[in-house]
Design a protein around this motif. Structure first.
Motif, PDB file in Angstrom:
ATOM      1  N   VAL A  33       0.664  -1.338  -0.043  1.00 61.26           N
ATOM      2  CA  VAL A  33       0.038   0.078   0.102  1.00 61.26           C
ATOM      3  C   VAL A  33       0.707   1.244  -0.081  1.00 61.26           C
ATOM      4  CG1 VAL A  33      -1.782   1.416   1.216  1.00 61.26           C
ATOM      5  CG2 VAL A  33      -1.856  -1.104   1.271  1.00 61.26           C
ATOM      6  N   PHE A  34       0.756   2.248  -1.012  1.00 62.12           N
ATOM      7  CA  PHE A  34       1.330   3.492  -0.968  1.00 62.12           C
ATOM      8  C   PHE A  34       0.309   4.600  -0.115  1.00 62.12           C
ATOM      9  CE2 PHE A  34       3.271   2.642  -5.596  1.00 62.12           C
ATOM     10  CZ  PHE A  34       3.993   1.838  -4.786  1.00 62.12           C
ATOM     11  N   VAL A  35       0.904   5.151   0.855  1.00 62.97           N
ATOM     12  CA  VAL A  35       0.114   5.878   1.641  1.00 62.97           C
ATOM     13  C   VAL A  35       0.920   7.402   1.667  1.00 62.97           C
ATOM     14  CG1 VAL A  35      -1.079   4.312   2.982  1.00 62.97           C
ATOM     15  CG2 VAL A  35       0.992   5.524   3.804  1.00 62.97           C
ATOM     16  N   GLY A  36       0.303   8.399   2.156  1.00 61.12           N
ATOM     17  CA  GLY A  36       0.754   9.840   1.887  1.00 61.12           C
ATOM     18  C   GLY A  36      -0.322  10.842   1.726  1.00 61.12           C
ATOM     19  N   PRO A 152      -4.509 -10.822 -14.678  1.00 60.37           N
ATOM     20  CA  PRO A 152      -3.262 -10.087 -14.523  1.00 60.37           C
ATOM     21  C   PRO A 152      -2.281 -10.761 -13.777  1.00 60.37           C
ATOM     22  CG  PRO A 152      -4.525  -8.959 -13.088  1.00 60.37           C
ATOM     23  CD  PRO A 152      -5.494 -10.410 -13.969  1.00 60.37           C
ATOM     24  N   GLU A 153      -0.931 -10.195 -13.903  1.00 64.36           N
ATOM     25  CA  GLU A 153       0.161 -10.664 -13.024  1.00 64.36           C
ATOM     26  C   GLU A 153       0.079  -9.739 -11.665  1.00 64.36           C
ATOM     27  OE1 GLU A 153       3.978 -11.143 -15.110  1.00 64.36           O
ATOM     28  OE2 GLU A 153       2.805 -11.024 -16.902  1.00 64.36           O
ATOM     29  N   VAL A 154      -0.234  -8.347 -11.992  1.00 65.20           N
ATOM     30  CA  VAL A 154      -0.322  -7.472 -10.846  1.00 65.20           C
ATOM     31  C   VAL A 154      -1.667  -6.780 -10.854  1.00 65.20           C
ATOM     32  CG1 VAL A 154       0.940  -5.421  -9.763  1.00 65.20           C
ATOM     33  CG2 VAL A 154       2.045  -7.503 -10.885  1.00 65.20           C
ATOM     34  N   PHE A 155      -2.229  -6.654  -9.767  1.00 64.49           N
ATOM     35  CA  PHE A 155      -3.400  -5.701  -9.606  1.00 64.49           C
ATOM     36  C   PHE A 155      -3.190  -4.364  -9.013  1.00 64.49           C
ATOM     37  CE2 PHE A 155      -5.299  -9.954  -9.666  1.00 64.49           C
ATOM     38  CZ  PHE A 155      -6.634  -9.584 -10.274  1.00 64.49           C
ATOM     39  N   LEU A 156      -3.543  -3.321  -9.650  1.00 60.11           N
ATOM     40  CA  LEU A 156      -3.264  -1.894  -9.253  1.00 60.11           C
ATOM     41  C   LEU A 156      -4.561  -1.287  -8.773  1.00 60.11           C
ATOM     42  CD1 LEU A 156      -0.631  -0.884 -11.928  1.00 60.11           C
ATOM     43  CD2 LEU A 156      -0.071  -1.928  -9.930  1.00 60.11           C
ATOM     44  N   PHE A 157      -4.478  -0.777  -7.536  1.00 64.59           N
ATOM     45  CA  PHE A 157      -5.975  -0.246  -7.057  1.00 64.59           C
ATOM     46  C   PHE A 157      -5.500   1.117  -6.804  1.00 64.59           C
ATOM     47  CE2 PHE A 157      -6.231  -4.464  -5.828  1.00 64.59           C
ATOM     48  CZ  PHE A 157      -7.625  -4.872  -6.169  1.00 64.59           C
ATOM     49  N   ASP A 158      -6.207   2.364  -7.355  1.00 66.07           N
ATOM     50  CA  ASP A 158      -6.084   3.849  -7.246  1.00 66.07           C
ATOM     51  C   ASP A 158      -7.159   4.311  -6.552  1.00 66.07           C
ATOM     52  OD1 ASP A 158      -5.116   6.255  -7.269  1.00 66.07           O
ATOM     53  OD2 ASP A 158      -5.336   6.674  -9.387  1.00 66.07           O
ATOM     54  N   GLU A 159      -7.004   4.274  -5.199  1.00 63.44           N
ATOM     55  CA  GLU A 159      -8.192   4.674  -4.175  1.00 63.44           C
ATOM     56  C   GLU A 159      -9.595   4.189  -4.375  1.00 63.44           C
ATOM     57  OE1 GLU A 159      -7.785   8.683  -2.503  1.00 63.44           O
ATOM     58  OE2 GLU A 159      -5.928   9.152  -3.865  1.00 63.44           O
ATOM     59  N   PRO A 160      -9.564   2.944  -4.555  1.00 67.78           N
ATOM     60  CA  PRO A 160     -10.957   2.277  -5.099  1.00 67.78           C
ATOM     61  C   PRO A 160     -12.290   2.759  -4.185  1.00 67.78           C
ATOM     62  CG  PRO A 160      -9.607   0.716  -4.312  1.00 67.78           C
ATOM     63  CD  PRO A 160      -8.818   1.981  -4.087  1.00 67.78           C
ATOM     64  N   THR A 191      -3.971   4.876  -1.242  1.00 64.07           N
ATOM     65  CA  THR A 191      -4.836   5.352  -0.522  1.00 64.07           C
ATOM     66  C   THR A 191      -4.063   6.448   0.353  1.00 64.07           C
ATOM     67  OG1 THR A 191      -6.606   5.052   1.253  1.00 64.07           O
ATOM     68  CG2 THR A 191      -4.496   3.757   1.396  1.00 64.07           C
ATOM     69  N   HIS A 192      -5.112   7.575   0.746  1.00 62.60           N
ATOM     70  CA  HIS A 192      -4.523   8.635   1.546  1.00 62.60           C
ATOM     71  C   HIS A 192      -4.993   8.123   2.926  1.00 62.60           C
ATOM     72  CE1 HIS A 192      -8.555   9.816   0.719  1.00 62.60           C
ATOM     73  NE2 HIS A 192      -8.715  10.262   1.751  1.00 62.60           N
ATOM     74  N   ASP A 193      -5.865   7.086   3.070  1.00 55.59           N
ATOM     75  CA  ASP A 193      -6.337   6.646   4.390  1.00 55.59           C
ATOM     76  C   ASP A 193      -5.597   5.610   4.953  1.00 55.59           C
ATOM     77  OD1 ASP A 193      -8.031   5.759   6.324  1.00 55.59           O
ATOM     78  OD2 ASP A 193      -9.879   5.632   5.167  1.00 55.59           O
ATOM     79  N   GLN A 194      -5.111   6.163   6.315  1.00 58.61           N
ATOM     80  CA  GLN A 194      -3.770   5.419   7.074  1.00 58.61           C
ATOM     81  C   GLN A 194      -4.521   3.934   7.374  1.00 58.61           C
ATOM     82  OE1 GLN A 194      -3.268   4.939  10.468  1.00 58.61           O
ATOM     83  NE2 GLN A 194      -4.985   6.306  10.971  1.00 58.61           N
ATOM     84  N   VAL A 195      -6.038   4.228   7.744  1.00 60.08           N
ATOM     85  CA  VAL A 195      -6.831   3.035   8.260  1.00 60.08           C
ATOM     86  C   VAL A 195      -6.821   1.861   7.188  1.00 60.08           C
ATOM     87  CG1 VAL A 195      -8.720   2.194   9.268  1.00 60.08           C
ATOM     88  CG2 VAL A 195      -8.235   4.342   9.943  1.00 60.08           C
ATOM     89  N   GLU A 196      -7.027   2.113   5.933  1.00 59.20           N
ATOM     90  CA  GLU A 196      -7.031   1.053   4.992  1.00 59.20           C
ATOM     91  C   GLU A 196      -5.699   0.572   4.809  1.00 59.20           C
ATOM     92  OE1 GLU A 196      -8.470   2.527   1.021  1.00 59.20           O
ATOM     93  OE2 GLU A 196     -10.313   3.492   2.189  1.00 59.20           O
ATOM     94  N   ALA A 197      -4.538   1.425   4.951  1.00 63.35           N
ATOM     95  CA  ALA A 197      -3.185   0.969   4.935  1.00 63.35           C
ATOM     96  C   ALA A 197      -3.103  -0.191   5.954  1.00 63.35           C
ATOM     97  CB  ALA A 197      -2.352   2.180   4.970  1.00 63.35           C
ATOM     98  N   MET A 198      -3.262   0.356   7.267  1.00 62.64           N
ATOM     99  CA  MET A 198      -3.091  -0.551   8.346  1.00 62.64           C
ATOM    100  C   MET A 198      -3.693  -1.866   8.295  1.00 62.64           C
ATOM    101  SD  MET A 198      -0.656   1.014  10.303  1.00 62.64           S
ATOM    102  CE  MET A 198      -0.861   0.376  12.084  1.00 62.64           C
ATOM    103  N   THR A 199      -5.105  -1.888   7.811  1.00 61.51           N
ATOM    104  CA  THR A 199      -5.758  -3.166   7.801  1.00 61.51           C
ATOM    105  C   THR A 199      -5.795  -4.162   6.568  1.00 61.51           C
ATOM    106  OG1 THR A 199      -7.586  -1.836   6.702  1.00 61.51           O
ATOM    107  CG2 THR A 199      -7.598  -2.223   9.206  1.00 61.51           C
ATOM    108  N   LEU A 200      -5.258  -3.272   5.385  1.00 60.93           N
ATOM    109  CA  LEU A 200      -5.053  -4.299   4.195  1.00 60.93           C
ATOM    110  C   LEU A 200      -3.313  -4.670   3.803  1.00 60.93           C
ATOM    111  CD1 LEU A 200      -7.073  -2.134   1.703  1.00 60.93           C
ATOM    112  CD2 LEU A 200      -7.647  -4.629   2.617  1.00 60.93           C
TER     113      LEU A 200
END
Length: 352
Positions: A33-36, A152-160, A191-200
């Protein structure tokens, strides 16, 4: 094995550089997860991996392949966007299989792959519906299903999940986590949501102004941040920061009217520092002290007490149990020295 590797990747728009020589390795099957904050470059970096943004310098590898100059269709990635981007005149089944149809895949194979994706995402009852007859969460599942059928080999999610309400966000977080466990594919999620980042996340990449601040497992970043930025970004509510100065082997903290002795190697006498303490590590002592309870956010099982100090610095404390402080109370706070983090006031780097 299909991981993603970035080597000194740079992105410029004319004279403006927005990604500054990033090195990163995402392992095969990892959920990264990319956050910031807004504008930190996380979506730009994701789009560079997808091939939707040109890489100015450096190299991007997917598996063993250098895809830096490859077209998006040749990279073996599938992207899920913030907007669902579904065709309103098509059914769910048609939306999910449209990409395969355009690539000339036989109808029987399309039907088989759509059915497999539908089983994973529990969309069987909605295959004949059109997007207008679906909830926001169901539409996002269709968008994810469209990505799955491509294999796909890689899934990319942009703030879904950013367009969903709070309840649906929680529901879809669970769905995406379950999907990752079931498929086992490499996933990169912005995501910009650190809760999403922490849980996923298996791995979190904290970005600021096009630079990586720190990379690590969620609890590693929470417990052992490298600098004030990461410490303040990871955790909700955010860590409390108070100004202090090293004096007599301790840290004098004007906001508290006393000194604290963190379990770290303090710098030389007179050094300006910042101490950090998380709301959940503070004990509120009612009926004493000189801190003013300005606001209490009661959320049921937990309350967040906002305290004012005579230095105008603010402190947030977490309270549980039946007896809690109220607005207007005068309180004191206590915490264990081992819970206190110390940061250099100039560089904002952690002092350990």
């Amino acid at each position: 094995m299909t991981g993603v590797t970035l080597q000194r990747t740079v992105k410029r728009y004319g004279e403006v550089q927005v990604i500054h020589g990033i090195d990163l390795e995402v392992e095969d099957g990892e959920f990264c997860v990319f956050v910031g904050p807004s504008g930190c470059g996380k979506s730009t970096l994701l789009r560079m991996i997808a091939g939707l943004e040109e890489t100015t310098e450096g190299q991007i590898n997917i598996g063993a392949r250098d895809v830096t100059k490859a077209d998006p269709s040749e990279r073996g990635v599938a992207m899920v966007f913030q907007t669902y981007a579904l065709y309103p005149h098509m059914t769910v089944e048609q939306n999910m299989g449209f990409g395969l149809k355009m690539n000339g895949v036989p109808s029987a194979e399309i039907k088989k792959k759509v059915k497999a994706a539908s089983d994973i995402l529990k969309l069987d009852d909605y295959l004949k519906r059109k997007p207008a007859n679906l909830s926001g969460g169901q539409r996002q599942r269709v968008a994810i299903g469209r990505a799955i059928v491509r294999g796909p080999e890689v899934f990319l999610f942009d703030e879904p999940l950013s367009n969903l309400d709070a309840e649906l966000r929680v529901e879809m977080r669970v769905e995406i986590a379950r999907l990752h466990k079931e498929i086992g594919a490499t996933m990169i999620y912005v995501t910009h949501d650190q809760v999403e980042a922490m849980t996923l996340a298996d791995k979190i990449v904290v970005l600021r102004a096009g630079h990586i601040e720190q990379v690590g497992a969620p609890l590693e970043l929470y417990r052992d941040p490298d600098n004030r930025f990461v410490a303040g970004f990871i955790g909700s509510p955010a860590m409390n920061f108070l100004n202090g100065k090293v004096m007599d082997g301790a840290v004098a903290v004007p906001a508290l009217g006393r000194s604290v002795m963190p379990e770290v190697n303090l710098p030389m006498e007179g050094t300006e520092v910042i101490i950090g303490i998380r709301p959940e590590h503070i004990e509120v002592q009612r009926g004493q002290g000189g801190l003013n309870a300005e606001l209490s956010e009661a959320l049921g099982g937990v309350s967040y007490l906002h305290l004012g100090t005579h230095t105008d610095e603010r402190i947030i404390c977490e309270e549980r149990g039946d007896e809690r402080a109220r607005e207007g109370d005068t309180v004191d706070i206590a915490f264990e020295p081992r819970r206190v983090m110390v940061f250099d006031a100039q560089s904002e780097l952690r002092i350990r």
